[in-house]
Write a protein that holds these residues in place. Sequence first.
Motif, PDB file in Angstrom:
ATOM      1  N   LEU A 113      18.061 -18.712  -2.084  1.00 22.59           N
ATOM      2  CA  LEU A 113      18.694 -18.974  -0.805  1.00 22.59           C
ATOM      3  C   LEU A 113      20.213 -18.888  -0.909  1.00 22.59           C
ATOM      4  N   VAL A 114      20.780 -19.396  -1.997  1.00 20.69           N
ATOM      5  CA  VAL A 114      22.235 -19.333  -2.182  1.00 20.69           C
ATOM      6  C   VAL A 114      22.701 -17.887  -2.238  1.00 20.69           C
ATOM      7  N   PHE A 115      22.026 -17.050  -3.024  1.00 17.26           N
ATOM      8  CA  PHE A 115      22.428 -15.640  -3.111  1.00 17.26           C
ATOM      9  C   PHE A 115      22.233 -14.935  -1.769  1.00 17.26           C
ATOM     10  N   SER A 116      21.146 -15.252  -1.064  1.00 15.16           N
ATOM     11  CA  SER A 116      20.883 -14.598   0.212  1.00 15.16           C
ATOM     12  C   SER A 116      21.950 -14.947   1.248  1.00 15.16           C
ATOM     13  N   LEU A 117      22.386 -16.208   1.265  1.00 16.22           N
ATOM     14  CA  LEU A 117      23.422 -16.595   2.211  1.00 16.22           C
ATOM     15  C   LEU A 117      24.708 -15.810   1.985  1.00 16.22           C
ATOM     16  N   GLY A 118      25.125 -15.713   0.731  1.00 16.19           N
ATOM     17  CA  GLY A 118      26.362 -15.001   0.443  1.00 16.19           C
ATOM     18  C   GLY A 118      26.269 -13.510   0.709  1.00 16.19           C
ATOM     19  N   TYR A 119      25.179 -12.883   0.256  1.00 15.26           N
ATOM     20  CA  TYR A 119      25.067 -11.428   0.377  1.00 15.26           C
ATOM     21  C   TYR A 119      24.798 -11.007   1.823  1.00 15.26           C
ATOM     22  N   LEU A 120      23.899 -11.698   2.505  1.00 20.12           N
ATOM     23  CA  LEU A 120      23.601 -11.328   3.895  1.00 20.12           C
ATOM     24  C   LEU A 120      24.774 -11.601   4.816  1.00 20.12           C
ATOM     25  N   TRP A 121      25.588 -12.588   4.479  1.00 21.44           N
ATOM     26  CA  TRP A 121      26.795 -12.837   5.262  1.00 21.44           C
ATOM     27  C   TRP A 121      27.734 -11.634   5.225  1.00 21.44           C
ATOM     28  N   ALA A 122      27.721 -10.931   4.110  1.00 26.07           N
ATOM     29  CA  ALA A 122      28.527  -9.718   4.006  1.00 26.07           C
ATOM     30  C   ALA A 122      27.819  -8.499   4.580  1.00 26.07           C
ATOM     31  N   LEU A 123      26.482  -8.494   4.541  1.00 26.88           N
ATOM     32  CA  LEU A 123      25.725  -7.308   4.938  1.00 26.88           C
ATOM     33  C   LEU A 123      25.492  -7.224   6.439  1.00 26.88           C
ATOM     34  N   LEU A 124      25.061  -8.299   7.057  1.00 25.00           N
ATOM     35  CA  LEU A 124      24.584  -8.258   8.443  1.00 25.00           C
ATOM     36  C   LEU A 124      25.653  -7.900   9.469  1.00 25.00           C
ATOM     37  N   PRO A 125      26.893  -8.433   9.392  1.00 24.61           N
ATOM     38  CA  PRO A 125      27.862  -8.092  10.449  1.00 24.61           C
ATOM     39  C   PRO A 125      28.165  -6.607  10.584  1.00 24.61           C
ATOM     40  N   GLY A 126      28.056  -5.840   9.514  1.00 26.81           N
ATOM     41  CA  GLY A 126      28.361  -4.413   9.600  1.00 26.81           C
ATOM     42  C   GLY A 126      27.154  -3.512   9.523  1.00 26.81           C
ATOM     43  N   ASP A 127      25.943  -4.063   9.624  1.00 32.82           N
ATOM     44  CA  ASP A 127      24.737  -3.265   9.484  1.00 32.82           C
ATOM     45  C   ASP A 127      24.389  -2.604  10.816  1.00 32.82           C
ATOM     46  N   ASP A 128      24.055  -1.308  10.771  1.00 38.19           N
ATOM     47  CA  ASP A 128      23.716  -0.564  11.986  1.00 38.19           C
ATOM     48  C   ASP A 128      22.398  -1.035  12.590  1.00 38.19           C
ATOM     49  N   THR A 129      21.464  -1.425  11.749  1.00 33.36           N
ATOM     50  CA  THR A 129      20.170  -1.897  12.264  1.00 33.36           C
ATOM     51  C   THR A 129      20.337  -3.161  13.085  1.00 33.36           C
ATOM     52  N   VAL A 130      21.157  -4.060  12.592  1.00 31.51           N
ATOM     53  CA  VAL A 130      21.404  -5.311  13.327  1.00 31.51           C
ATOM     54  C   VAL A 130      22.095  -5.020  14.647  1.00 31.51           C
ATOM     55  N   HIS A 131      23.051  -4.119  14.639  1.00 29.85           N
ATOM     56  CA  HIS A 131      23.754  -3.763  15.874  1.00 29.85           C
ATOM     57  C   HIS A 131      22.803  -3.149  16.897  1.00 29.85           C
ATOM     58  N   SER A 132      21.906  -2.283  16.448  1.00 27.08           N
ATOM     59  CA  SER A 132      20.955  -1.671  17.381  1.00 27.08           C
ATOM     60  C   SER A 132      19.993  -2.705  17.957  1.00 27.08           C
ATOM     61  N   LEU A 133      19.571  -3.670  17.121  1.00 24.82           N
ATOM     62  CA  LEU A 133      18.691  -4.728  17.626  1.00 24.82           C
ATOM     63  C   LEU A 133      19.401  -5.596  18.658  1.00 24.82           C
ATOM     64  N   LEU A 134      20.666  -5.891  18.396  1.00 27.79           N
ATOM     65  CA  LEU A 134      21.430  -6.686  19.362  1.00 27.79           C
ATOM     66  C   LEU A 134      21.635  -5.922  20.670  1.00 27.79           C
ATOM     67  N   GLU A 135      21.872  -4.629  20.580  1.00 28.63           N
ATOM     68  CA  GLU A 135      22.038  -3.834  21.790  1.00 28.63           C
ATOM     69  C   GLU A 135      20.741  -3.762  22.591  1.00 28.63           C
ATOM     70  N   ARG A 136      19.608  -3.636  21.906  1.00 29.75           N
ATOM     71  CA  ARG A 136      18.330  -3.636  22.614  1.00 29.75           C
ATOM     72  C   ARG A 136      18.080  -4.976  23.298  1.00 29.75           C
TER      73      ARG A 136
END
Length: 501
Positions: free
Chosen positions: A136-159
């Motif tokens: 969980l500690v590693f996931s919090l740090g890495y996903l915090w860096a990954l999710l804001p700039g991920d295209d998949t997340v942006h497309s899901l938010l737009e949908r």
Amino acid sequence: MNARIHTWLKGLYVTIVTMAIYAVALGCFISLMLLVVSMEEGGSLSSLSVGLTSAILLLSQGAGFTSGSFLITLIPLLLSIMLVLLIRALALKIGTSWGGYVCGLASWVLIHIALLHTTGYTLVTSEWLNLLGIGLVFSLGYLWALLPGDDTVHSLLERAQRAMPPALYQSIRLAIRIWISLLVALAICGIATVAVWSLMNASTMGRVFDLVGMGTGSRIMTTLASVAWLPNLCIWAVSWLSGAGFTIGSSANFSLWVGQSTDLPPVPVFGLLPSALENDLLRVLCMSVPAALAFILALLAMLHPHAFHVWRRGEQQDRSLLSRKNLLRFGYPALSFCLVSILLTVSSTAVFSLSNGALGSKRLAHVGVDVANTTSMLAHSTALGLAIAWGVVLLAYGLRFGGIWFIAEIKRRADVSHSLSPDNEERDDAGDSDGSREGKGPSGDRDGASTTSAPDDETSEASSRDAAPQRRVVSGTSGDNNGTEAFSLSNDSHPHHKEEQ
């Protein structure tokens, strides 16, 4: 293929570099602390540095340990926060991808499995729970860096944005912002409270140092080591402000009403813990802090032009206060505030649970707050602040609506009364008479049509008889002597020759 492999290996690079920086920095500090304590207190503690470093590294990720009669499961949250921030910074520097996350998480867990089996201390919880916290500690740090700039997340938010009404999507976004702002404000209040405790009880901490007999170097190093649990103390301070308080095992209970401590271990940081407040006004002010913060944030959200902006000027006022527009105008903020309360309840439960732990197996088996009681009091206080802000704005909007309606009604009735007054009737009658005179022609015809200069006798007499009753205008009440009469020229205004008569 080489590019894909290189992308996956970036996660491995993040794991290796993070472990190297964090373990080396932590090991150097622990070695220096043990060296200073050994020099001032005697003995040789340097041999414990490697095992203690690995134990603290695991403890900062939720893996408690015990050694003989010593047991600790109280997580140093400052080290955990620093580790998450380090993982995020290195992931942003090296690069992120979903493949890198999978590879980095696997390597992170494998390294810690080796540490779990090689440490010289006995772990308190089961191995799978320890691995869950480590991942969980590693996931919090890495996903915090990954999710804001991920295209998949942006497309899901737009949908999601396209699938929902714009007002509903904005309400959810504002709810998340209010929730984060409220957490930050509560954290600042907790830090300020701990700072006040430190200023007021610094002498007590000094007496504990004297009681233990520590030297200057040992005092400095142990104080710096105690800073690792500073976030825990700040979280307990928030619970103390809300009125729930916290406990140090069965030896001490601290709240706004009670500051009781008996048989506490001689830990210098315990000297900073507060005493009870004797002033009832101060207690009320402290307990009203969460509600006041929620009230201010909710008020800003409802009135700010870039938020709900319910106090819109320049719009045409609805005819009814219960119109569909007004119901939606106040319904979406209510929905947003309900979502804030839910998010705060869930996050408070998680944070208070992480701040708790144990410093022993008997009297100090539970150190921290009562999670259920504290979460309930904090959630109720903040929900009350949100509800009061919503109600105040609704009341002000209703008063404004009623004031505008009342003024418009007064103006309307004044116009009606003015139009029905006798003076206006006389002016209208006089205007009609003047207009009838101005409309006559040279021969006295009402329509102003020209006639011959020598009209026929019968035609003149007939027109005079027909026009005479029409030229009389009566205003006021009917009767013989009442009212004001305006007469036109009589029939004798057109004299006839004596021979014609």
